[in-house]
Design an enzyme around this catalytic site. Sequence first.
Site, PDB file in Angstrom:
ATOM      1  N   SER A 289       4.919  -0.473  -4.985  1.00  0.00           N
ATOM      2  CA  SER A 289       4.034  -1.526  -5.464  1.00  0.00           C
ATOM      3  C   SER A 289       4.444  -2.911  -4.946  1.00  0.00           C
ATOM      4  O   SER A 289       4.323  -3.183  -3.760  1.00  0.00           O
ATOM      5  CB  SER A 289       3.986  -1.474  -7.001  1.00  0.00           C
ATOM      6  OG  SER A 289       2.958  -2.273  -7.504  1.00  0.00           O
ATOM      7  N   ASP A 300       4.715  -7.365   8.564  1.00  0.00           N
ATOM      8  CA  ASP A 300       3.495  -7.713   9.297  1.00  0.00           C
ATOM      9  C   ASP A 300       3.554  -9.112   9.890  1.00  0.00           C
ATOM     10  O   ASP A 300       2.954  -9.382  10.941  1.00  0.00           O
ATOM     11  CB  ASP A 300       2.278  -7.608   8.374  1.00  0.00           C
ATOM     12  CG  ASP A 300       1.819  -6.177   8.169  1.00  0.00           C
ATOM     13  OD1 ASP A 300       2.466  -5.267   8.717  1.00  0.00           O
ATOM     14  OD2 ASP A 300       0.816  -5.970   7.462  1.00  0.00           O
ATOM     15  N   LYS A 314       2.591   3.144  -3.427  1.00  0.00           N
ATOM     16  CA  LYS A 314       1.778   2.871  -4.616  1.00  0.00           C
ATOM     17  C   LYS A 314       0.989   1.582  -4.349  1.00  0.00           C
ATOM     18  O   LYS A 314       1.494   0.483  -4.498  1.00  0.00           O
ATOM     19  CB  LYS A 314       2.683   2.728  -5.845  1.00  0.00           C
ATOM     20  CG  LYS A 314       1.953   2.847  -7.179  1.00  0.00           C
ATOM     21  CD  LYS A 314       1.443   1.523  -7.689  1.00  0.00           C
ATOM     22  CE  LYS A 314       0.880   1.638  -9.092  1.00  0.00           C
ATOM     23  NZ  LYS A 314       0.315   0.372  -9.593  1.00  0.00           N
TER      24      LYS A 314
END
Length: 545
Positions: A289, A300, A314
């Site tokens: 999460s 990224d 998740k």
Amino acid sequence: MLKRFHKRYLLALLASGFLFVGVSFREDFFEVAKQIEIFTNLFKAVNANYVDETNPGELMDKAIKSMLASLDPYTNYFTEQDVVKFKINNTGEYTGIGALITRKEGKLIVKEPYKNFPADKAGLKAGDEIIQIGDVMLSDFKEDVSLLFKGAKNTKIVLKYIRQGKTQTATLVLDEVEIKAVPFFGKIDDKTGYIALTQFNKKASFETKEALEQLKKEGIERLVLDLRGNPGGLLNEAVSICNLFVPKDEIIVTTKSRIEKHNNVYKTTRDPIDATIPLVVIVDGKSASASEIVSGALQDLDRAVVVGSRSYGKGLVQRPIDLTYGTQIKITISRYYTPSGRCIQALDYSHKDKDGKATRTAAENYNQFKTKNGRPVYDGGGILPDVVLEETKTSPVAEALQKNDGIFNFVTEYYYKNPALGNEIPVITDADFAQFKAFLKRTMFQFETETELALNNLLATAKKEKLEGAISTEYQQLATALQKSEENQLNANQKEIKNLLLDEIIKRYQYKEGLYQYYLKNNLEIKKSATILQDQAAYSKLLQH
């Protein structure tokens, strides 16, 4: 004339659009109303006509929970009593007394007392089985045990517990308990800092910021952020932690839903503490999460090298919604996406296999995305590290030993056999490992593999049908073969299991702080992370296209 035609055509088009939306809404509304009417009549008929007395509340509770179970494991209904007791985010683990306590098979076991908190001060140890709280015998108490630990500061609670077969008494003095999101930070070497972030509570970013600033004062020039075992928490805290290392106005995470109001873009809002410090983030299969938001965003944005093993996956967002009569539903409203557009979610609960289990995307169907520098990254669930350490993945046998307390229970016995170990770091020898395997046999440890469960179910069915005598020889052969296979698995993963045993032993004598101190110099993932950071050329190369 042409203008009038265009205007008339546009109005007709808009009207047809509104008509389509209106009809669609009415059809949905009619279908919902129809199903509610059917269920209402059925519910009334059952309660009015069933041969035995029914409990409408229990029937409805089961009906709702069965319905939601067909969606995903995170969409949950809470009765009025649930809301009061569990406060929506209860996990079955209680920290109100400053200890991790679990209730399994009717037993309340202390798993880890936190240093200098009430349970620790009262003398409770890992492995103690609490059998009585005040006047309440837990064998007769089936409710939420945390209710028995409620009270004002300095309230005294007398406990009875079993330790190594002997019943003992302790007095807990309740105090304010706040478990830190950053339980430890320190220096791996003169220039490399380390921060362990174990949860995303409301103070996660504040504590991470404090740790970072303190380490910078101590002269660090590079940093390892450890998110292993971190199950997540508050979304805004994940964004704020990224903001410590990322400039203002960078997209960190996007949430997407079929409902427009649940679509959001979360950006950094402040100037960072340090936008250039070389950074490694460690994740594992239990990083979930919010941990995946942080590691995925920093990956990224080419702001950090991610090390370890693929994270949990998740990527579903939940929101609690108040219902009538004090009830609540925590409902999945959207999915997380990283800055490159990757979906974090691993399991597809809208497509299930023949056994009713959610499907996982096959590796050949992963989609490629690009980081800010143009590096390829992939979806498929969770965050795949830039540097994957195969040896850090948890083997099935080690997972079973942890899940079913094989390691925990052995170390409890070890602790009382070696009371004078203190701060000494033991070496787990082959003889120790042999004792561990003997302990598993002596205690008839259940690995609960699918094969083991299927074999046990076969025997249970055979007994019901009075066929156990006819298959006893074959059953025993299978059981022996399975036992040998499990022992082979133990031997094959001996190094991993020895490390897990050592981790648990260090915690017993030196608390979590001692384990982190040991990790700084000995943990494989931390050592690998420090090596990457020490070689600036190798670090930079990992972040380039």
